[in-house]
Scaffold this motif. Sequence first.
Motif, PDB file in Angstrom:
ATOM      1  N   LEU A  63      30.039  43.164  56.868  1.00  0.00           N
ATOM      2  CA  LEU A  63      30.632  43.336  55.539  1.00  0.00           C
ATOM      3  C   LEU A  63      29.915  42.469  54.511  1.00  0.00           C
ATOM      4  CD1 LEU A  63      34.428  43.421  56.500  1.00  0.00           C
ATOM      5  CD2 LEU A  63      33.018  45.332  55.705  1.00  0.00           C
ATOM      6  N   VAL A  64      29.548  41.269  54.933  1.00  0.00           N
ATOM      7  CA  VAL A  64      28.914  40.348  53.986  1.00  0.00           C
ATOM      8  C   VAL A  64      27.426  40.688  53.799  1.00  0.00           C
ATOM      9  CG1 VAL A  64      28.295  37.925  53.570  1.00  0.00           C
ATOM     10  CG2 VAL A  64      30.540  38.501  54.524  1.00  0.00           C
ATOM     11  N   LEU A  65      26.735  40.927  54.930  1.00  0.00           N
ATOM     12  CA  LEU A  65      25.268  41.076  54.870  1.00  0.00           C
ATOM     13  C   LEU A  65      24.810  42.507  54.602  1.00  0.00           C
ATOM     14  CD1 LEU A  65      24.279  38.925  57.983  1.00  0.00           C
ATOM     15  CD2 LEU A  65      24.130  38.242  55.592  1.00  0.00           C
ATOM     16  N   GLY A  66      25.656  43.470  54.969  1.00  0.00           N
ATOM     17  CA  GLY A  66      25.260  44.882  54.878  1.00  0.00           C
ATOM     18  C   GLY A  66      25.646  45.554  56.187  1.00  0.00           C
ATOM     19  N   PHE A  67      26.115  46.803  56.123  1.00  0.00           N
ATOM     20  CA  PHE A  67      26.707  47.400  57.322  1.00  0.00           C
ATOM     21  C   PHE A  67      25.664  47.783  58.377  1.00  0.00           C
ATOM     22  CE2 PHE A  67      29.768  49.537  59.893  1.00  0.00           C
ATOM     23  CZ  PHE A  67      30.861  48.703  59.709  1.00  0.00           C
ATOM     24  N   ASN A  68      24.678  48.604  58.016  1.00  0.00           N
ATOM     25  CA  ASN A  68      23.683  49.043  59.009  1.00  0.00           C
ATOM     26  C   ASN A  68      22.337  48.333  58.876  1.00  0.00           C
ATOM     27  OD1 ASN A  68      25.349  50.960  60.305  1.00  0.00           O
ATOM     28  ND2 ASN A  68      25.091  52.293  58.530  1.00  0.00           N
ATOM     29  N   LYS A  69      22.146  47.699  57.729  1.00  0.00           N
ATOM     30  CA  LYS A  69      20.924  46.904  57.510  1.00  0.00           C
ATOM     31  C   LYS A  69      21.239  45.875  56.423  1.00  0.00           C
ATOM     32  CE  LYS A  69      18.445  49.693  54.053  1.00  0.00           C
ATOM     33  NZ  LYS A  69      18.077  48.684  53.104  1.00  0.00           N
TER      34      LYS A  69
END
Length: 309
Positions: A63-69
């Motif tokens: 959620l914080v960094l990005g879901f798939n990348k």
Amino acid sequence: MKAVICAEYGPPEVLQIVEMDKPAPKGDEVLIRVHATTVHRGDSRMRGLDIPGAAWKKLLARLVLGFNKPKNDILGMELAGEIEAVGQGVTRFRPGDQIFASTMWSGFGAYAEYKCMPEDGVLALKPANMTFEEAAVLPSGGITTLGIIKMANIQPGQSMLIYGASGSVGTFAVQMAKALGAEVTGVCSTANLELVNSLGADRVIDYIAEDFAQHQGKYDVVFDAVHKMPGNYGRLLKEGGTYLNIDSSSDRIKKNDVPHLLQELQELAEAGKLEAVIDRRYPLEQIVEAHRYVDTGRKKGNVVITVAG
Ligand SMILES: NC(=O)c1ccc[n+]([C@@H]2O[C@H](COP(=O)([O-])OP(=O)(O)OC[C@H]3O[C@@H](n4cnc5c(N)ncnc54)[C@H](OP(=O)(O)O)[C@@H]3O)[C@@H](O)[C@H]2O)c1
């Protein structure tokens, strides 16, 4: 410009070198020509979405960094380089200044030939006695280690055990604790005894050969610098002693303190109290190999990526 993007979470091979437009600084930003960056353990963790602990932690990380990348798909948490241009409102820096910086609070992005950062970001003039490669390894590990070590309020003569003394955090911790006058015992494997000794540790314990769990009640401060310390660390402390851990204690560093910590690193380096331990150097083109090496969890100190000569 050349940059490395992380196209998806996965093994080192997900990193791709691409050509993209050179960024232009906004009014309050500086444009940095990156000379050196690093492969920090945090970069390798982010690339592989290697989040230890409960499953919800991995979900939170997505959620914080990005879901798939990664949302910020150019990784790289720290750099050293030269300011090439400044926005109209910039007063703190000018073209030609040699700086070092943490990009943790500026969207990462150090794996590129150029990076824009706000002038009030976490950047400072590079220590005059260090090369770009040496200065590039200081921000991430150095800021975290200095922030944590300050929590123990170490007094000269106090005893400190540093577990995992040969990593990035560990090698900074040994030097910082010595600079504060502590009596330092470092713990590492046989291969790294000489390195830790050379950084000024008063005693170095080989965790393969010696059971330091016998050192009950011996230390004022115990710092687990790799979050891998076995057994009951509490028994090693004197009564009222302080336990520090790279994982849990780093959350207590206040964001407002971070720019000052970077400035202190510059001063420690210029005073000859902090050296950069560089294990390996790779050109940007070999970023995949560099990540493979850091993934082993066995690097000694830091791994540098040379971006510009
Ligand atoms: N939150 C933050 O801001 C922050 C900042 C920096 C680092 N960190 C975290 O701190 C940890 C350490 O990172 P790092 O870059 O310093 O090092 P690292 O690359 O994770 O670890 C390398 C060192 O750890 C030692 N090591 C590996 N297994 C060990 C074990 N079981 N017992 C003792 N030592 C062991 C290795 O030496 P030997 O071969 O001698 O065992 C090697 O020198 C990582 O988990 C990283 O994510 C967090």
